[in-house]
Design an enzyme around this catalytic site. Structure first.
Site, PDB file in Angstrom:
ATOM      1  N   THR A 145     -24.097-105.016  72.157  1.00 48.64           N
ATOM      2  CA  THR A 145     -24.521-104.055  73.169  1.00 48.64           C
ATOM      3  C   THR A 145     -25.267-102.916  72.473  1.00 48.64           C
ATOM      4  O   THR A 145     -24.793-102.411  71.449  1.00 48.64           O
ATOM      5  CB  THR A 145     -23.373-103.448  74.016  1.00 48.64           C
ATOM      6  OG1 THR A 145     -23.864-102.261  74.664  1.00 48.64           O
ATOM      7  CG2 THR A 145     -22.148-103.058  73.214  1.00 48.64           C
ATOM      8  N   ASP A 147     -25.401-100.167  73.631  1.00 51.29           N
ATOM      9  CA  ASP A 147     -24.625 -98.950  73.924  1.00 51.29           C
ATOM     10  C   ASP A 147     -23.594 -98.642  72.831  1.00 51.29           C
ATOM     11  O   ASP A 147     -23.102 -97.533  72.753  1.00 51.29           O
ATOM     12  CB  ASP A 147     -23.888 -99.089  75.261  1.00 51.29           C
ATOM     13  CG  ASP A 147     -24.829 -99.397  76.411  1.00 51.29           C
ATOM     14  OD1 ASP A 147     -26.031 -99.115  76.277  1.00 51.29           O
ATOM     15  OD2 ASP A 147     -24.357 -99.934  77.430  1.00 51.29           O
ATOM     16  N   MET A 189     -30.879 -95.032  76.952  1.00 44.18           N
ATOM     17  CA  MET A 189     -29.767 -95.765  77.565  1.00 44.18           C
ATOM     18  C   MET A 189     -28.440 -95.391  76.900  1.00 44.18           C
ATOM     19  O   MET A 189     -28.364 -94.442  76.134  1.00 44.18           O
ATOM     20  CB  MET A 189     -30.013 -97.262  77.467  1.00 44.18           C
ATOM     21  CG  MET A 189     -31.007 -97.786  78.479  1.00 44.18           C
ATOM     22  SD  MET A 189     -31.083 -99.593  78.399  1.00 44.18           S
ATOM     23  CE  MET A 189     -32.012 -99.953  79.890  1.00 44.18           C
ATOM     24  N   GLY A 190     -27.421 -96.175  77.179  1.00 43.71           N
ATOM     25  CA  GLY A 190     -26.112 -95.934  76.561  1.00 43.71           C
ATOM     26  C   GLY A 190     -24.961 -95.940  77.542  1.00 43.71           C
ATOM     27  O   GLY A 190     -23.801 -95.874  77.144  1.00 43.71           O
ATOM     28  N   GLU A 242     -28.785 -91.433  79.520  1.00 43.05           N
ATOM     29  CA  GLU A 242     -28.820 -91.726  80.958  1.00 43.05           C
ATOM     30  C   GLU A 242     -27.511 -91.349  81.669  1.00 43.05           C
ATOM     31  O   GLU A 242     -27.501 -91.082  82.859  1.00 43.05           O
ATOM     32  CB  GLU A 242     -29.109 -93.219  81.190  1.00 43.05           C
ATOM     33  CG  GLU A 242     -28.049 -94.146  80.594  1.00 43.05           C
ATOM     34  CD  GLU A 242     -28.310 -95.629  80.821  1.00 43.05           C
ATOM     35  OE1 GLU A 242     -29.372 -95.984  81.352  1.00 43.05           O
ATOM     36  OE2 GLU A 242     -27.446 -96.440  80.438  1.00 43.05           O
ATOM     37  N   ARG A 295     -34.321-102.299  74.523  1.00 43.74           N
ATOM     38  CA  ARG A 295     -33.654-103.591  74.326  1.00 43.74           C
ATOM     39  C   ARG A 295     -34.612-104.633  73.769  1.00 43.74           C
ATOM     40  O   ARG A 295     -34.212-105.757  73.465  1.00 43.74           O
ATOM     41  CB  ARG A 295     -33.075-104.082  75.659  1.00 43.74           C
ATOM     42  CG  ARG A 295     -32.040-103.131  76.240  1.00 43.74           C
ATOM     43  CD  ARG A 295     -30.891-103.840  76.879  1.00 43.74           C
ATOM     44  NE  ARG A 295     -31.270-104.782  77.904  1.00 43.74           N
ATOM     45  CZ  ARG A 295     -30.890-104.702  79.174  1.00 43.74           C
ATOM     46  NH1 ARG A 295     -30.146-103.688  79.578  1.00 43.74           N
ATOM     47  NH2 ARG A 295     -31.233-105.632  80.021  1.00 43.74           N
TER      48      ARG A 295
HETATM   49  O1  F6P Z   1     -25.340-102.131  78.739  1.00 41.92           O
HETATM   50  C1  F6P Z   1     -26.608-102.153  78.224  1.00 41.92           C
HETATM   51  C2  F6P Z   1     -27.536-101.431  79.129  1.00 41.92           C
HETATM   52  O2  F6P Z   1     -28.768-101.566  78.486  1.00 41.92           O
HETATM   53  C3  F6P Z   1     -27.207 -99.976  79.465  1.00 41.92           C
HETATM   54  O3  F6P Z   1     -27.526 -99.098  78.429  1.00 41.92           O
HETATM   55  C4  F6P Z   1     -27.978 -99.761  80.718  1.00 41.92           C
HETATM   56  O4  F6P Z   1     -27.376 -98.752  81.508  1.00 41.92           O
HETATM   57  C5  F6P Z   1     -27.883-101.081  81.401  1.00 41.92           C
HETATM   58  O5  F6P Z   1     -27.673-102.039  80.390  1.00 41.92           O
HETATM   59  C6  F6P Z   1     -29.108-101.458  82.204  1.00 41.92           C
HETATM   60  O6  F6P Z   1     -28.849-102.665  82.831  1.00 41.92           O
HETATM   61  P1  F6P Z   1     -29.913-103.619  83.522  1.00 41.92           P
HETATM   62  O7  F6P Z   1     -30.522-104.471  82.471  1.00 41.92           O
HETATM   63  O8  F6P Z   1     -29.083-104.424  84.454  1.00 41.92           O
HETATM   64  O9  F6P Z   1     -30.941-102.758  84.181  1.00 41.92           O
END
Ligand code: F6P
Length: 375
Positions: A145, A147, A189-190, A242, A295
């Site tokens: 992750t 995060d 993010m996080g 966030e 990501r």
């Molecule tokens: O858990 C990883 C993460 O990248 C978080 O940091 C973020 O809030 C979330 O996923 C975003 O999710 P999605 O890909 O469903 O928009």
């Protein structure tokens, strides 16, 4: 007898996942190791995380070919160089009361002839892995992750690459911010953990860093920035997580919709903060949400290496029949911990140790015993 290992990636994608899958495969089918083991192994990838395990119909060859894929040395040879997950991912929760497919997963694991399962994921994916283990399945986990909010491991795949993205992007913003004497608010993010903001912000040299673990006052942020301008600085970078909250207010979400694990998508604090700061300071302000860019991209050296070590360790656990565990990195060593420990609580920033609320930035003490007043 051949033991078939299933491998899947679940939750948000990130760098390092493909490396982990590659090394599960390479370790499992290594011919030199096979002679020692006296047991031969094969690996099958399950597509799109738990969704693949639910939607596959083991009695239908077309469905099996759609949702699973045999993995060998040749197939995975170049995977470690690529970001994201080649197997695909989903945020499907088989144990959500809405779908209630936990027992179906158990049946499909059996009917696909899978003798051991490697689940690569964060808190959500690994909580499903833990439930399947409690239902008697031979499951091991690999932590990932961006995060970095999983307990019981000092490293989660994807984190290092995401940090590097933050640094690169802030460096790019820095030149335009300077050229125009602007204030930039960068949202990262996080989720509920401030690691990406704190470590990304420090590495990028942000002037103010705002994290979910400490609610902030916009007026105080404005004062800090005004003080810097009075000292002759031309521009400023604020990194905000966030999940960070203005004191007395709630988190800001992109929408009220929840996923099958009960999470809403966070987002928007950067924009709100930028508007308020422009009003308070009069500085021309822009906001940037780095969002899913964090990501993406090629995995860093660290994520490739950690994917490799975690993949190898997952096969070690399977051969030792040590199921219900997650491979982990602790005290500089690859080890393993019970899945239960990894998911029982979120790993978040310890403000007393690492954050300075008077500066809204990283604490300036690394060696001083915690709790002393020096910051
Ligand atoms: O858990 C990883 C993460 O990248 C978080 O940091 C973020 O809030 C979330 O996923 C975003 O999710 P999605 O890909 O469903 O928009």
């Amino acid at each position: 007898m051949t033991l078939k290992i299933g491998v899947l990636t679940g939750g948000g994608d990130c760098a390092g996942l493909n490396s982990a899958v590659k090394w599960v495969v390479k370790t499992a089918i290594d011919p030199n190791l096979a002679t020692h083991r006296g047991e031969s192994l094969e690996v099958v990838g399950i597509r799109e995380g738990w969704k693949g395990l639910i939607d596959v119909d083991p009695a239908n060859p077309e469905s099996v070919a759609k949702w699973t894929t045999p993995l060998d040395e040749l197939v995975v040879r170049t995977w470690d160089r690529h970001g994201g997950t080649i197997l695909g991912s989903s945020r499907t929760n088989p144990f959500s009361p809405k779908i209630d497919k936990g027992e179906l997963c158990v049946a499909n694991i059996r009917d696909l002839g899978i003798g051991a399962l490697v689940a690569i994921g964060g808190e959500d994916t690994l909580s499903v892995a833990h439930k399947l283990y409690n239902l008697g399945q031979k499951v091991v986990g690999i932590p990932k992750t961006i995060d970095r909010d999983l307990s019981a491991t000092d490293y989660t795949l994807g984190y290092d690459t995401a940090l590097n993205v933050i640094v690169e992007e802030v460096d790019r913003l820095r030149t335009t911010a300077g050229s125009h004497n602007r204030l930039f608010v960068v949202e990262v993010m996080g989720r509920h953990a401030g690691w990406l903001a704190l470590e990304g912000g420090q590495a990028a040299g942000a002037h103010v860093i705002l994290i979910p673990e400490h609610d902030f006052e916009v007026e105080k942020v404005a004062e800090l920035l005004e003080k810097r301008r009075r000292a002759g600085v031309r521009y400023d970078i604020v990194v905000v997580s966030e999940g960070a909250k203005i004191k007395g207010q709630e988190e800001i979400y992109l929408s009220e919709k929840v996923d099958s694990f009960g999470h809403k998508v966070l987002g928007g604090i950067g924009e709100t903060l930028a508007k308020r700061l422009e009003e308070l300071t009069g500085f021309e302000t822009r906001h940037v949400c780095l969002s899913h860019i964090q990501r993406g991209g090629q995995p860093s050296a660290r994520d490739r290496l950690m994917g490799r070590y975690y993949g190898i360790a997952a096969v070690d656990l399977i051969l030792e029949e040590d199921f219900g565990r997650m491979v982990a990195f602790r005290d500089g060593q690859i080890t393993s911990v019970p899945l239960k420990k990894a998911i029982e609580k979120l790993y978040v920033v310890n403000v007393d140790q690492l954050y300075d609320p008077s500066r809204y930035n990283g604490r300036r003490s690394a060696m001083i015993p915690r709790g002393r007043s020096h910051k």
